[in-house]
Design an enzyme around this catalytic site. Structure first.
Site, PDB file in Angstrom:
ATOM      1  NE  ARG A  39      -2.027  -1.745   3.556  1.00 47.78           N
ATOM      2  CZ  ARG A  39      -2.541  -1.712   4.726  1.00 47.78           C
ATOM      3  NH1 ARG A  39      -3.362  -1.280   5.158  1.00 47.78           N
ATOM      4  NH2 ARG A  39      -1.547  -2.302   5.512  1.00 47.78           N
ATOM      5  CE  LYS A  78       1.569  -2.690   8.905  1.00 47.89           C
ATOM      6  NZ  LYS A  78       0.219  -3.211   9.376  1.00 47.89           N
ATOM      7  CE1 TYR A  99      -4.694   2.080  10.505  1.00 48.73           C
ATOM      8  CE2 TYR A  99      -3.588   1.344   8.340  1.00 48.73           C
ATOM      9  CZ  TYR A  99      -4.807   1.804   9.130  1.00 48.73           C
ATOM     10  OH  TYR A  99      -5.796   1.498   8.364  1.00 48.73           O
ATOM     11  CG  HIS A 121      -1.043  -0.959  15.337  1.00 53.09           C
ATOM     12  ND1 HIS A 121      -2.497  -1.250  15.737  1.00 53.09           N
ATOM     13  CD2 HIS A 121      -1.236  -0.779  13.883  1.00 53.09           C
ATOM     14  CE1 HIS A 121      -3.321  -1.016  14.631  1.00 53.09           C
ATOM     15  NE2 HIS A 121      -2.518  -1.185  13.632  1.00 53.09           N
ATOM     16  CD  GLU A 138      -2.437   2.842  15.548  1.00 56.35           C
ATOM     17  OE1 GLU A 138      -2.454   3.268  14.369  1.00 56.35           O
ATOM     18  OE2 GLU A 138      -1.400   2.904  16.189  1.00 56.35           O
ATOM     19  CG  ASP A 157      -6.470  -8.195  13.766  1.00 58.96           C
ATOM     20  OD1 ASP A 157      -7.458  -8.755  14.059  1.00 58.96           O
ATOM     21  OD2 ASP A 157      -6.427  -6.926  13.502  1.00 58.96           O
TER      22      ASP A 157
END
Ligand code: NAD
Length: 387
Positions: A32, A92, A111, A113, A135, A287
């Site tokens: 992506r 990412k 993102y 995380h 997120e 996940d």
């Protein structure tokens, strides 16, 4: 240095044009890209400058030429993109080789995380960047607008993949989801009627399958009952009902989520024996640990395994297989926020928009998001102290 100087200016004068950088994603198998040529055109229209790393869009089907036509400049290396940009737009989280490229006061919109990576958290604190995480951008109804598009993709894909693995040569029962005249269609059970489950049920119903959605939320079941086609039944999720349904299901989709917690195991190992041979399980919730006890994360290279004759598909990054769709779905949702950040500067954008403010996780060396400080036992600073 130029980027840093401009960044400071952007904070003081919120209407300053911004320099945006889009590096090529380097995480394994990530195709992506954070910005499409259409997104570049929007930034240009708003007076900003966009630098794209060469071939950053190739995995999603966008050539350097298309970006240039839309008004971007192409840079040959990732180092140059990080060096020049005030705002980095990514997909990412940065990986270790990118940490040292990140500059003090640089805005990173991607993102992260953080709660699943302590090294990343410490690295971002040390780099003193402004980390706005996709997120945790959150609307007042508590929905997560930058996670929803990926759930939509995964939900729809779950049926496509499930249908494929139901084919005999792929290990499945050899049943066509929609059947044909004179032959009953397949039974599809969807566990969890949220974003993933709703999209999966719609796809399966569209192909003519008999679909059952289970959820523990009665209001949600009421809603689904109203909007779903006639070949979709809604059933309360409990152990008894799950046990009954799995005996006659051909394809089972795991789409359960309890926010912030591990998914509950609605299908245990011993329950596999009650299923017919060649039944396919697609556990999208993998996940979060998966809602099927025997689920283990798999990859697109090796997506399935078989236990007790039951095919398990548990790919943890399903949208990665359809980067064109995923990139467009993601950027449709991120672009309006990215434009606010560029147009106003991050401080004013976050002050004006509570949704964006919730995305702030680590800011100039301070953790400002409780989930991140809790995860690693680190000090939490108030958002006000950084705005
Ligand atoms: N594998 C992938 O590539 C991928 C991609 C996107 C999302 N996901 C994951 O898919 C899962 C679902 O995401 P979502 O966006 O649909 O979440 P969501 O919050 O929209 O929906 C979850 C639903 O599960 C229901 N639920 C909770 N406990 C239940 C139970 N015991 N029985 C039945 N239903 C129950 C909730 O009421 C809710 O309706 C998440 O774990 C998410 O992280 C995975």
């Amino acid at each position: 240095m130029i980027g840093l100087a401009n960044n400071r200016k952007a904070e003081i004068n919120p209407h300053n044009p911004m320099i945006i950088g889009v590096p090529k994603e380097i995480k394994n198998n990530e195709n992506r890209v954070a910005l499409t040529p259409a997104g570049v055109a929007e930034f240009k229209k708003n007076g900003h400058t966009v630098y794209i790393q060469t071939q950053a869009g190739l995995g999603s089907g966008f050539s350097d030429e298309e970006y240039v036509k839309a008004g971007a400049s192409i840079l040959p290396t990732i180092e140059e993109v990080y060096a020049i940009a005030e705002m980095i737009c990514k997909v990412k989280e940065p990986i270790a080789s990118e940490y040292n490229l990140i500059k003090e006061n640089q805005l990173l919109f991607t993102y992260f995380h953080f709660a699943s990576s302590e090294p990343l958290t410490h690295a971002m604190i040390e780099r003193k960047a402004i980390c706005l995480a996709y997120e945790t951008v959150e609307k007042t109804d508590r929905s997560l607008p930058l996670l929803i598009p990926m759930s939509e993709v995964a939900g729809r894909m779950a049926i496509q993949e499930g249908a494929k693995y139901l084919e005999k040569p792929m290990g499945g029962r050899g049943i066509l989801l929609g059947g044909v005249a004179g032959v009953k269609p397949a039974n599809v059970l969807v566990l969890g009627g949220g974003i993933v489950g709703t999209q999966a049920a719609k796809m399966a119903a569209g192909l003519g399958a008999n679909v059952t959605i289970m959820d523990i939320s009665l209001p949600r079941l009421r809603y689904l009952e109203d909007v779903m086609p006639v070949n979709v039944d809604t059933v309360m999720s409990n152990e008894y009902n799950v046990r009954e349904a799995i005996k006659v299901s051909d394809l089972i989709i795991g789409a359960v989520l309890i926010p912030g917690a591990k998914a509950p195991h609605l299908i245990t190992r011993e329950m596999l024996k009650e299923m017919r041979e060649g039944t396919v399980l697609v556990d999208v919730a993998v996940d979060q640990g998966g809602c099927i006890e025997t689920c283990q994360p798999t990859t697109h290279e090796n997506p399935t395994f078989v236990i007790d004759g039951v095919v398990h598909y548990c790919v943890a990054n399903m949208p990665g297989a359809v980067p064109y769709t995923s990139t467009l779905a993601l950027t449709n949702a991120t672009l309006p926020y990215a434009l606010q950040l560029a147009n106003k500067g991050w401080k004013k954008a976050c002050t004006d928009n509570e949704e964006l403010k919730k995305g702030l996780n680590v800011v100039t060396g301070k953790i400002v998001y409780k989930g991140v400080s809790d995860a690693w036992g680190l000090t939490l600073s108030s958002i006000e102290s950084v705005l």
